[in-house]
Scaffold this motif. Structure first.
Motif, mmCIF file in Angstrom:
data_model
loop_
_atom_site.group_PDB
_atom_site.id
_atom_site.type_symbol
_atom_site.label_atom_id
_atom_site.label_comp_id
_atom_site.label_asym_id
_atom_site.label_seq_id
_atom_site.Cartn_x
_atom_site.Cartn_y
_atom_site.Cartn_z
ATOM 1 N N ASP A 125 0.872 -1.171 0.000
ATOM 2 C CA ASP A 125 0.000 0.000 0.000
ATOM 3 C C ASP A 125 0.920 1.235 0.000
ATOM 4 O O ASP A 125 2.082 1.139 0.413
ATOM 5 C CB ASP A 125 -0.871 -0.049 1.254
ATOM 6 N N ASP B 187 -0.161 5.028 0.886
ATOM 7 C CA ASP B 187 -0.430 5.993 1.966
ATOM 8 C C ASP B 187 -0.399 5.322 3.334
ATOM 9 O O ASP B 187 -1.140 4.369 3.579
ATOM 10 C CB ASP B 187 -1.820 6.628 1.780
ATOM 11 N N GLY B 188 0.442 5.829 4.217
ATOM 12 C CA GLY B 188 0.491 5.285 5.575
ATOM 13 C C GLY B 188 1.294 4.010 5.696
ATOM 14 O O GLY B 188 1.414 3.454 6.781
ATOM 15 N N THR B 189 1.837 3.547 4.562
ATOM 16 C CA THR B 189 2.645 2.320 4.582
ATOM 17 C C THR B 189 4.051 2.618 4.058
ATOM 18 O O THR B 189 5.037 2.455 4.767
ATOM 19 C CB THR B 189 1.978 1.212 3.736
ATOM 20 N N ASP C 68 -1.395 -0.608 5.892
ATOM 21 C CA ASP C 68 -1.674 -0.028 7.220
ATOM 22 C C ASP C 68 -3.162 0.001 7.549
ATOM 23 O O ASP C 68 -3.526 0.479 8.617
ATOM 24 C CB ASP C 68 -1.116 1.402 7.308
ATOM 25 N N ASP D 216 -6.762 -3.041 3.440
ATOM 26 C CA ASP D 216 -5.621 -3.714 2.793
ATOM 27 C C ASP D 216 -5.612 -5.199 3.140
ATOM 28 O O ASP D 216 -5.401 -6.059 2.278
ATOM 29 C CB ASP D 216 -4.295 -3.098 3.266
HETATM 30 MG MG LIG Z 1 -2.852 3.084 3.592
#
Ligand SMILES: [Mg+2]
Length: 215
Positions: free
Chosen positions: A12, A14-16, A166, A170
């Motif tokens: 992933d 965003d955020g990962t 995250d 996912d």
């Molecule tokens: Mg994410």
């Protein structure tokens, strides 16, 4: 690292891989303030992160989703370079996986132009073998379609692949695709929300992630 447990590792975005959590939170806050005139708690602003933006805007207001979508994107794009960050240690994981010969992909619900802006602000340390964005499939996470699309491009199978993300979406997508899922706690969601999806493992640091990916 001496071997790869999975030769195909999908991430992933965003955020990962990249820390866009504050960028996204602030973009949502701006959009609902400008369009709806409301201040929403972060928990409400962030609940849909990981699903396509247009779908998240439908949740805030079905009637004004188009306007929210456009206001969000204009502010988000104007502030990407200012607010996007790397996660310490993640680039090293990617470089290690590339050195071991892994086939590496991004599977994101983001639109292609936003991905390009993010990569322009913070160039990836590796060459991604595939990047799947929201335009690539008619269905999106938690549906497995984007992961399946990545595997088709990479000529990989679910059994030899893992998805690192995250968000609960996912991990749901990974399971639906028949592949292993690894949750990371440095993004937008906490450990409890990730463990509820019963992934293979939930990790707290890039070093733990590398350990989980090793054979
Ligand atoms: Mg994410």
């Amino acid at each position: 690292m001496h071997a790869l447990r999975w030769p195909v590792v999908l991430f992933d975005l965003d955020g990962t891989v990249l820390d866009t959590v504050e960028l996204i939170r602030a973009s949502h806050a701006h959009a609902v303030r400008e369009v709806l005139g409301v201040e929403l708690p972060d928990e409400e602003l962030m609940a849909g992160i990981g699903t396509p933006l247009r779908e998240q805007m439908e949740v805030f207001s079905a009637e004004r989703a188009d306007e929210l979508f456009h206001v969000y994107r204009a502010w988000n794009h104007a502030n990407t370079a200012r607010l996007i960050e790397r996660y310490p240690g993640v680039d090293e994981v990617l470089l290690e996986l590339e050195a071991e010969g892994a086939r590496l992909g991004i599977v994101t619900s983001k639109m292609l132009d936003a991905v390009e802006l993010a990569f322009a602000a913070l160039p990836p340390p590796i060459v991604w073998d595939v990047v799947i964005t929201t335009e690539d499939t008619p269905l999106h996470k938690p549906h497995p379609a984007p992961l399946i699309a990545a595997l088709e491009r990479l000529e990989g199978t679910p059994a030899e692949s893992v998805y690192v993300g995250d968000s609960p979406f996912d991990l749901q997508a990974a399971r639906a695709a028949g592949m292993a899922g690894i949750g990371v706690t440095w993004g937008a969601f906490g450990r409890a929300a990730l463990e509820a999806e019963e992934p293979l493992v939930v990790v707290d640091t890039p070093a733990e992630l590398l350990e989980a990916l090793a054979g």
